[in-house]
Each structure stands twice: as C-alpha cells, then as structure tokens.
Design an enzyme around this catalytic site. Structure first.
Site, PDB file in Angstrom:
ATOM      1  N   ARG A  91       0.839  -1.212   0.000  1.00 25.42           N
ATOM      2  CA  ARG A  91       0.000   0.000   0.000  1.00 25.42           C
ATOM      3  C   ARG A  91       0.877   1.267   0.000  1.00 25.42           C
ATOM      4  O   ARG A  91       0.443   2.323  -0.418  1.00 25.42           O
ATOM      5  CB  ARG A  91      -0.896   0.023   1.234  1.00 25.42           C
ATOM      6  CG  ARG A  91      -1.897  -1.132   1.316  1.00 25.42           C
ATOM      7  CD  ARG A  91      -2.731  -1.033   2.569  1.00 25.42           C
ATOM      8  NE  ARG A  91      -3.622  -2.188   2.706  1.00 25.42           N
ATOM      9  CZ  ARG A  91      -4.660  -2.209   3.542  1.00 25.42           C
ATOM     10  NH1 ARG A  91      -4.919  -1.167   4.311  1.00 25.42           N
ATOM     11  NH2 ARG A  91      -5.427  -3.268   3.619  1.00 25.42           N
TER      12      ARG A  91
ATOM     13  N   GLU B  10     -11.111  -1.461  -5.157  1.00 25.39           N
ATOM     14  CA  GLU B  10     -11.599  -0.501  -4.159  1.00 25.39           C
ATOM     15  C   GLU B  10     -10.652   0.686  -4.040  1.00 25.39           C
ATOM     16  O   GLU B  10      -9.452   0.577  -4.307  1.00 25.39           O
ATOM     17  CB  GLU B  10     -11.702  -1.186  -2.783  1.00 25.39           C
ATOM     18  CG  GLU B  10     -12.373  -0.301  -1.731  1.00 25.39           C
ATOM     19  CD  GLU B  10     -12.324  -0.860  -0.305  1.00 25.39           C
ATOM     20  OE1 GLU B  10     -11.385  -1.620   0.009  1.00 25.39           O
ATOM     21  OE2 GLU B  10     -13.220  -0.512   0.482  1.00 25.39           O
TER      22      GLU B  10
END
Ligand SMILES: CCC[C@H]1O[C@@H](n2cnc3c(N)ncnc32)[C@H](O)[C@@H]1O
Length: 483
Positions: A100, A171
């Site tokens: 991430r 997402e």
C-alpha cells in the site's frame, strides 16, 4: 494547480504508464491487449459488476469479507475456505501494508520470511510482488468474483497488475485512500494517481471488459457524519465516471442508529445520480455497499457477533447491494479463516431472515433522509463553487477550506476541525461544525439533539461525550453514557 476533472489524454496516460510499469519487475508482465482477451475468456459468473447488477435487480444484499495473507497457496486456501465454509457471495484480496506504501522490496522480505517461518508475516497479499500470473491462478481456482481491497494513495501499479491478473473489482479513491490512510500525501497528487487508475478501468470498459470501482466509504470509520462520507463518495464517483468508469459501488460505514443508517444507504445512490446527471454523465450503474461497524469492537466474541448482526440487519433493511463483513476476532487483529467464515455465516443468517422485510417510511426516517440530503448537497454545491465547476479542483479546495472535513483523519491535508458526537438515540450528530457549509437550521437540528442528550445525562455537551462514544461499542454499548 494543473488538476482537472477532464478525461486524461492518451498521451499523458501512455507517458505515466511507462513509468508505472517500471516501478517493479513484475510490471513487465502487463500487456493490456492480452489482458483484455484474458478477461473476455473469463466466465460471466466471475465478473463482479455483473453479479452486483443482478443482485440490485433482485433486491438481494450480498456478503463479502476482507482477507489476505502473504503467500499465494495459503491465500488461495483461505479464499476457498471463505467461499465454501463462509458462503461468501464475493471474495476480497486484501493487500498488505508495504504494498500500500509502494514498498515492494519490504513486501518481498515479508514473502521470504513467510516462506521461512511457515506463516504469514504480512497483513495482506502482496499482489505486485506475486505478479500477473499468480493473480490469474487465484481467479481461476475460485468460483465467485474477487475484488482488490487495500488503502493505497498511489495504486497505479497495483491496478495494472491485478486487473491484468483477472480481478474485476478495485476498491479505493484519490480522497478515500489518502485522507484516512496517509499523513503527507497531497490530495492533488493522490487524486491524479487515481485518475490514472480510473482511466485504466475506462480503457478496459471501452474494450468491453467491466471492472467495478468502489470508493472507500467509511473513511476513518470513527463517527463520520453521513453527509461528510456521502460527499466524498459522490465526488469520487464523479471523478471515476469522468475517466470512463461505468460500474460504481458507493459505500457507507455503519454508524449504529438504525434509522440514520437506513436513511444513509437509501440516499447515497440518489445523491450520486443527481450530481452525475447534473454534470452531464449518464453512462453508469450505481450499487451500494454497507460496511459493518468500522470502529472499536468488543473483545468478547459473543458481543462481537452482536455487533456483526446489527450491521447485517441495517444493511438488509437499507437494501444495500453488498455488506462488508467483520469477524469475531475484530478486536484482536487479523482473523483466523474459521472466525472470518463465521462472521460471514452470521451475516448471511440475518440477511436471509430479513430479505423479505423492509422498514416502513416514518416521519423520523423521512427526516433523517431529508437532513442527510440537505447537508450533502450543501457540501457538494460549495465544493463545485470552489472548483468553478470542476469537481477535482473543487475537492482539493474544499479540504483546504474545511468545507469537507473528516473526523480523526491523520492527513495534514484534512482540517480536523469538526467534532462528531452521538445523540441520545445513538445517531451521529455534529458537535463542532468547523467550516462545514451548513445553514443555521441544519446546525440547530444537530445542536438541539446533542443538547437533549446532555440533559438526559446531566452533563454539558463536550469532548468527553466524543471520547465516551468512541469507546462505547467496544464496551458493549452504543451511546457513550457517563459512568
Ligand atoms: C479498513 C479496513 C479495516 C478492516 O480490515 C480488516 N482487515 C485488514 N487486513 C485484513 C486481513 N488481512 N484479513 C482480514 N481482515 C483484514 C481489519 O480487521 C478491519 O476490520
């Protein structure tokens, strides 16, 4: 600020793509035309957006967990268990924290260590390091559609690899995966990164491949007023559709008062369609996702199942298209596959028992819907004004002005001047409005309900109420009453 909401030019996309695919060795395996052909060979039953559209048409609420571990075989085993034992309607692949942050070298170390010690040393699946063919092995060995879930401000390479790898849902967004997830990433930068992601999705769509996009609704998941999270969801929906996204799932994190939550999930798609149409967009399909309580959970598993069930009930009564499921291990950390599967089964029991029921429209429910609508429109209209009609520019300026302000967000690009607190029925109201562009009438609506709680509790409304509310559910309550 050279930011614009206009569709990205092909030359600009191509320029960035060169840089993006070279960020890690596995980027070299991405071949867009080949990936389109791969998707076209996937069975329709594995396409996320198609199944969502069927559910929306049938008035069904689907259940989806979060899940991710370091190694491919273990991750596949986990997802198959959740599909079989958990009866999951959709599957995730939750991405690890190093990926991430684009720290792929450390993700690689995590993979190596996991192989060494025989258990996952990462809190998710490092899809960039595993690469396209590994993702395709997942998709080919699972029955239901699979979505990439993460929290990545610069999610361009992750999108290239996972979408080429056969995932049909992704997402996040330039606001919702920055403000709650990062401290130093500028909003202008993250919005631009996500315009690339949405443009890539738009390119798949133009080739006839449906890829679903789901902005991250809950944001900090801590007492976020529905109008604040709705404003962000609608803005990210507009930014996505502007780049060619068609399959859009807008989300909202449960607050805990049933009428407010049902009002929130019912108004969200209507507000999104209203503003998309107002800006001239017509080619989109909106579904909704309700996240079970995102704040602190009780440690006691029986009580945790109560929270999970309450979230399932609100999702069903609000007729959300999808509900994101928690597990009885929420207060402890990453759930075992058994606990994760149990959370899904608990949820599905409630969804099945409530699927033929609905809440009657009452004066209270209508008032909650009216207030959420007025507040959200006030924020969106001011945002458009600040952007002189451009929603991307407006979003950056709205955060700078505190017109959009997310409670308890770590980002230094968020004002952090508003304070939420529950009223006596547990609905989330605003105690300190910061620079939210609300009318005096709207403010009075909130003040009066919080004052009523103060009278009920024999104390002045204060920051202590906010603290009590943050811990309340973990302590088995909803409203943080004084001891
Ligand atoms: C914004 C998402 C927070 C939620 O996301 C869950 N979560 C995070 N990482 C994993 C994982 N690897 N497996 C299963 N659940 C996971 C947390 O528990 C929390 O509820």
């Amino acid at each position: 600020m050279d930011l614009t909401n206009r569709m990205m030019e092909p030359e600009e996309f191509a320029r960035q793509r060169q840089e993006v695919l070279n960020q890690w060795a596995t980027g070299r395996d991405v071949d867009f035309e080949e990936a389109v052909a791969y998707h076209k060979n996937l069975p329709r039953s594995k396409n996320f957006g198609y199944k969502l559209a069927e559910g929306k048409a049938g008035g069904i609420t689907f259940a989806q967990p979060r899940a991710g571990v370091a190694l491919l075989n273990e991750h596949l085993e986990l997802l198959r268990f959740l599909e079989e034992e958990g009866e999951a309607d959709f599957l995730p692949t939750t991405i690890d924290s190093y990926t991430r942050q684009n720290r792929y070298a450390e993700a690689q170390t995590g993979i190596d260590e996991s192989r060494l010690v025989g258990r996952s040393m990462l809190n998710g699946f490092p899809a960039v390091n595993h690469g396209v063919s590994a993702c395709r092995q997942l998709i080919e060995h699972l029955k239901v559609p699979v979505q990439v879930r993460h929290g990545t401000p610069d999610a361009r390479l992750l999108a290239e690899i996972t979408l080429a790898g056969g995932f049909t849902a992704y997402e996040g967004g330039g606001i919702s995966y920055n403000i709650p997830y990062a401290k130093e990433v500028s909003l202008e930068k993250s919005i631009k990164y996500w315009q690339y992601v949405d443009r890539l999705v738009g390119m798949y769509e133009e080739k006839g491949v449906s890829i679903n996009r789901e902005p991250f609704g809950p944001l900090t998941g801590t007492l976020v007023p529905p109008s604040v999270s709705h404003a962000v969801a609608v803005i990210e929906g507009i930014l996505a559709v502007a780049q060619g996204v068609r399959s859009l799932t807008l989300g909202y994190g449960q607050c805990g008062n049933l009428l407010q939550d049902v009002a929130a999930i019912r108004t969200l798609p209507l507000l999104a369609a209203e503003y998309l149409n107002k800006l001239g967009y017509t080619d989109f399909d909106i579904t909704t996702v309700f996240h079970q309580w995102m704040g602190g959970f009780p440690q006691d598993e029986a009580k945790a199942y109560g929270v999970i069930s309450w979230g399932a009930a609100a999702a069903a009564l609000g007729k959300a298209t999808k509900v994101i499921v928690k597990s009885p291990h929420e207060a402890l950390g990453i759930p075992t596959k058994e606990a994760n599967a149990a959370g899904i089964r608990t949820t599905k029991q409630i969804l099945n028992m409530l699927k033929d029921q609905s809440l009657p429209m009452t004066e209270e429910l209508a008032l909650e819907e009216k207030m959420i609508g007025e507040e959200t429109r006030a924020i969106l209209d001011r945002t458009l004004d600040l952007g002189e009609g451009d929603m991307a520019v407006g979003a950056v300026r709205a955060f700078q002005a505190g017109v959009i302000d997310v409670p308890f967000a770590p980002s230094r690009y968020n004002g952090g001047r508003i304070l939420p607190a529950r009223d006596s029925q547990g609905a989330v109201r605003v105690l300190d409005f910061g620079n939210l562009p609300f009318s005096e009438e709207i403010k009075e609506f909130h003040r009066e309900r919080i004052a009523r709680r103060g009278r009920d509790e024999g104390r002045e409304p204060s920051f202590q109420m906010v603290i009590d509310d943050i811990y309340a559910i973990g302590k088995g309550m909803l409203v943080g009453r004084p001891r």
